[in-house]
Scaffold this motif. Sequence first.
Motif, PDB file in Angstrom:
ATOM      1  N   UNK A 132      21.316  -8.034  -2.218  1.00 36.96           N
ATOM      2  CA  UNK A 132      21.717  -6.540  -1.903  1.00 36.96           C
ATOM      3  C   UNK A 132      21.808  -6.144  -3.293  1.00 36.96           C
ATOM      4  N   UNK A 133      22.834  -6.667  -4.433  1.00 41.55           N
ATOM      5  CA  UNK A 133      23.296  -6.823  -5.280  1.00 41.55           C
ATOM      6  C   UNK A 133      21.862  -6.458  -5.904  1.00 41.55           C
ATOM      7  N   UNK A 134      20.394  -6.784  -6.255  1.00 41.32           N
ATOM      8  CA  UNK A 134      18.665  -6.644  -7.020  1.00 41.32           C
ATOM      9  C   UNK A 134      18.686  -4.666  -6.115  1.00 41.32           C
ATOM     10  N   UNK A 135      18.516  -5.123  -5.136  1.00 46.40           N
ATOM     11  CA  UNK A 135      18.513  -4.011  -4.693  1.00 46.40           C
ATOM     12  C   UNK A 135      19.462  -2.331  -5.110  1.00 46.40           C
ATOM     13  N   UNK A 136      20.934  -3.108  -5.035  1.00 48.20           N
ATOM     14  CA  UNK A 136      21.205  -1.898  -5.874  1.00 48.20           C
ATOM     15  C   UNK A 136      20.570  -1.562  -7.865  1.00 48.20           C
ATOM     16  N   UNK A 137      20.539  -2.806  -7.449  1.00 47.93           N
ATOM     17  CA  UNK A 137      19.606  -2.295  -9.425  1.00 47.93           C
ATOM     18  C   UNK A 137      18.559  -2.039  -9.420  1.00 47.93           C
ATOM     19  N   UNK A 138      17.693  -1.678  -7.786  1.00 47.41           N
ATOM     20  CA  UNK A 138      16.356  -1.020  -8.095  1.00 47.41           C
ATOM     21  C   UNK A 138      14.854  -1.907  -7.366  1.00 47.41           C
ATOM     22  N   UNK A 139      15.831  -3.521  -7.571  1.00 49.14           N
ATOM     23  CA  UNK A 139      14.646  -4.133  -7.286  1.00 49.14           C
ATOM     24  C   UNK A 139      14.361  -4.213  -5.877  1.00 49.14           C
ATOM     25  N   UNK A 140      12.578  -4.130  -5.464  1.00 47.55           N
ATOM     26  CA  UNK A 140      12.021  -3.785  -4.195  1.00 47.55           C
ATOM     27  C   UNK A 140      12.224  -4.777  -3.160  1.00 47.55           C
ATOM     28  N   UNK A 141      13.069  -4.983  -1.655  1.00 49.58           N
ATOM     29  CA  UNK A 141      12.550  -5.659  -1.131  1.00 49.58           C
ATOM     30  C   UNK A 141      11.228  -6.374  -0.651  1.00 49.58           C
ATOM     31  N   UNK A 142      10.451  -5.677  -1.486  1.00 47.51           N
ATOM     32  CA  UNK A 142       8.759  -6.779  -1.053  1.00 47.51           C
ATOM     33  C   UNK A 142       9.173  -8.007  -2.124  1.00 47.51           C
ATOM     34  N   UNK A 143       9.676  -7.655  -3.695  1.00 47.33           N
ATOM     35  CA  UNK A 143       9.983  -8.620  -4.222  1.00 47.33           C
ATOM     36  C   UNK A 143      10.769  -9.159  -3.837  1.00 47.33           C
ATOM     37  N   UNK A 144      12.007  -9.170  -3.616  1.00 47.17           N
ATOM     38  CA  UNK A 144      13.311  -9.916  -3.231  1.00 47.17           C
ATOM     39  C   UNK A 144      12.025 -10.672  -2.158  1.00 47.17           C
ATOM     40  N   UNK A 145      11.655 -10.553  -1.341  1.00 49.81           N
ATOM     41  CA  UNK A 145      10.870 -11.338   0.247  1.00 49.81           C
ATOM     42  C   UNK A 145       9.774 -11.910  -0.653  1.00 49.81           C
ATOM     43  N   UNK A 146       9.364 -11.973  -2.158  1.00 53.22           N
ATOM     44  CA  UNK A 146       8.269 -12.814  -2.555  1.00 53.22           C
ATOM     45  C   UNK A 146       8.934 -13.889  -3.299  1.00 53.22           C
ATOM     46  N   UNK A 147      10.763 -13.987  -3.618  1.00 45.91           N
ATOM     47  CA  UNK A 147      11.179 -14.303  -3.911  1.00 45.91           C
ATOM     48  C   UNK A 147      12.067 -15.342  -3.376  1.00 45.91           C
ATOM     49  N   UNK A 148      11.607 -15.675  -1.954  1.00 43.97           N
ATOM     50  CA  UNK A 148      12.859 -16.494  -0.945  1.00 43.97           C
ATOM     51  C   UNK A 148      13.879 -15.511  -0.612  1.00 43.97           C
ATOM     52  N   UNK A 149      13.472 -14.519  -0.818  1.00 37.42           N
ATOM     53  CA  UNK A 149      14.725 -13.613  -0.301  1.00 37.42           C
ATOM     54  C   UNK A 149      14.459 -13.414   1.161  1.00 37.42           C
ATOM     55  N   UNK A 150      14.955 -11.695   1.756  1.00 38.33           N
ATOM     56  CA  UNK A 150      14.590 -11.286   3.406  1.00 38.33           C
ATOM     57  C   UNK A 150      15.411 -12.288   3.754  1.00 38.33           C
ATOM     58  N   UNK A 151      14.794 -12.156   5.465  1.00 40.12           N
ATOM     59  CA  UNK A 151      15.247 -12.819   7.052  1.00 40.12           C
ATOM     60  C   UNK A 151      15.505 -14.062   6.726  1.00 40.12           C
ATOM     61  N   UNK A 152      14.043 -14.370   5.753  1.00 36.60           N
ATOM     62  CA  UNK A 152      13.718 -16.618   5.919  1.00 36.60           C
ATOM     63  C   UNK A 152      14.931 -16.584   4.770  1.00 36.60           C
ATOM     64  N   UNK A 153      15.427 -15.927   3.819  1.00 33.87           N
ATOM     65  CA  UNK A 153      16.339 -16.493   3.825  1.00 33.87           C
ATOM     66  C   UNK A 153      17.598 -17.252   4.642  1.00 33.87           C
ATOM     67  N   UNK A 154      17.986 -15.936   5.679  1.00 34.53           N
ATOM     68  CA  UNK A 154      19.093 -16.331   6.911  1.00 34.53           C
ATOM     69  C   UNK A 154      18.721 -17.698   7.460  1.00 34.53           C
ATOM     70  N   UNK A 155      17.474 -17.609   7.807  1.00 34.09           N
ATOM     71  CA  UNK A 155      16.915 -18.667   9.023  1.00 34.09           C
ATOM     72  C   UNK A 155      16.800 -20.013   7.688  1.00 34.09           C
ATOM     73  N   UNK A 156      16.313 -20.018   6.993  1.00 35.68           N
ATOM     74  CA  UNK A 156      16.672 -21.284   6.043  1.00 35.68           C
ATOM     75  C   UNK A 156      18.565 -22.093   5.765  1.00 35.68           C
ATOM     76  N   UNK A 157      18.913 -20.931   5.983  1.00 36.71           N
ATOM     77  CA  UNK A 157      20.675 -21.131   5.822  1.00 36.71           C
ATOM     78  C   UNK A 157      21.448 -21.412   7.075  1.00 36.71           C
ATOM     79  N   UNK A 158      20.556 -21.044   7.492  1.00 39.87           N
ATOM     80  CA  UNK A 158      21.317 -20.899   9.767  1.00 39.87           C
ATOM     81  C   UNK A 158      20.624 -22.157   9.596  1.00 39.87           C
TER      82      UNK A 158
END
Length: 415
Positions: free
Chosen positions: A88-114
């Motif tokens: 979320x901090x990255x998004x607040x700095x202007x980084x796109x969700x697509x970029x975050x997802x490509x870096x392993x973020x997004x819902x699948x990061x929660x899947x991995x943690x769970x």
Amino acid sequence: MSFKLLAQDIIWRNGRLATMDPDLKTAYGLLENYDMVTRGKTIVAILPQGILDNDVCEIVDLAGRLVTPGLIDCHTHLVFGGNRAPEWEQRMKGISYETISQQGGGINSTVRATRSLSEDNLYRISQPRLEALIREGVTTIEMKSGYGLDLQNEEKQLNVAKRLAEAYPITVSSTLLSAHTVPPEYQGKSDEYIDLICEQIMPQLWQKGLFESVDVFCESVGFSLEQSKKLFLAAQQLGIPVKGHVEQLSNLGGSELVASFKGLSVDHIEYLDLQGIRALKESGTVAVLLPGAFYFLRETKLPPIELLRENQVPMAISTDFNPGTSPFASLRMVMNMAAVLFRLTPEEVWSGVTCHAARALGREETHGQLKTGYQADFIVWNVSEPVEIIYEQGSHPLHLRVYQGKVTHDHSSFF
């Protein structure tokens, strides 16, 4: 008068009862100078003061305080591992969700943690979230799976929800949301993953009694209309009620699909159109509004509130508590958002977290109202008007929290 008091009864006297009973013509179903009688877990009478001749049971003097049904949070993803604050901090700095997802973020990061957590650890980190909602006055809550995305880990999430229901004074309605997203091991094979849900995950976990309804994220970045229909047909064969995350990012016709199966609710619905609304009205399906996600994602497309009003489609309100798009363990704050952002009236907001929320969980005959025969879940507030609970945030106006006829929290619980 035919009603007879018993020694185990409790008379709740001198409260302003905002019953939220739609059959009453007063705002909020408000009754003044009425006694409410509970017997064990149930409300057994609501009668004008002066009628009951009591020399057998306890009387609780509420000193003019407001009494409402317990709050119902009808859409949450409360059981999950990790958090997504750094992304979320990255998004607040202007980084796109697509970029975050490509870096392993997004819902699948929660899947991995769970997936990485034991059931005990997942239970432990879920407790404070639930406790926060309980302290606000929530007495019924829905909890979804959907961060496990395989049989073992979906079962783990639902087991945690079951344990929370057993450990806390709250009613938990569990929902299977295996069709939340495609897990990493099924990328490019979403049809095969839907088959896995229909043939293994859903029937096996249903047989174990771990959930009450089936949900799907029917969206361009989720599952197609055809895949959602296949899931619903499989659920229908097992007698499982359905609901859907639909029309959040686009209009695929998901609401009409849910309505065709007499679904419990359609949730998000920013892109819902008149055709979908008419289908909801015909089916009796509830529209669940999620202003927390709207706020957190800085959305600008409002749900069609006026059309829902005109067509008398019941509107529920919920936190959508989740790590990615609505990390708010506060139904009261979301009630304020519903009024400010979605322009609901205070009475509509209250209906949204009581009688309509109960209907979204299939509990409209037992929860969400102060009414004879309903479960004795209610909140006594240190205010006199319902609007005050929506208006002022950050305070602790709860005086008594009563669940199944027993006081579980009082004002001293917060200090």
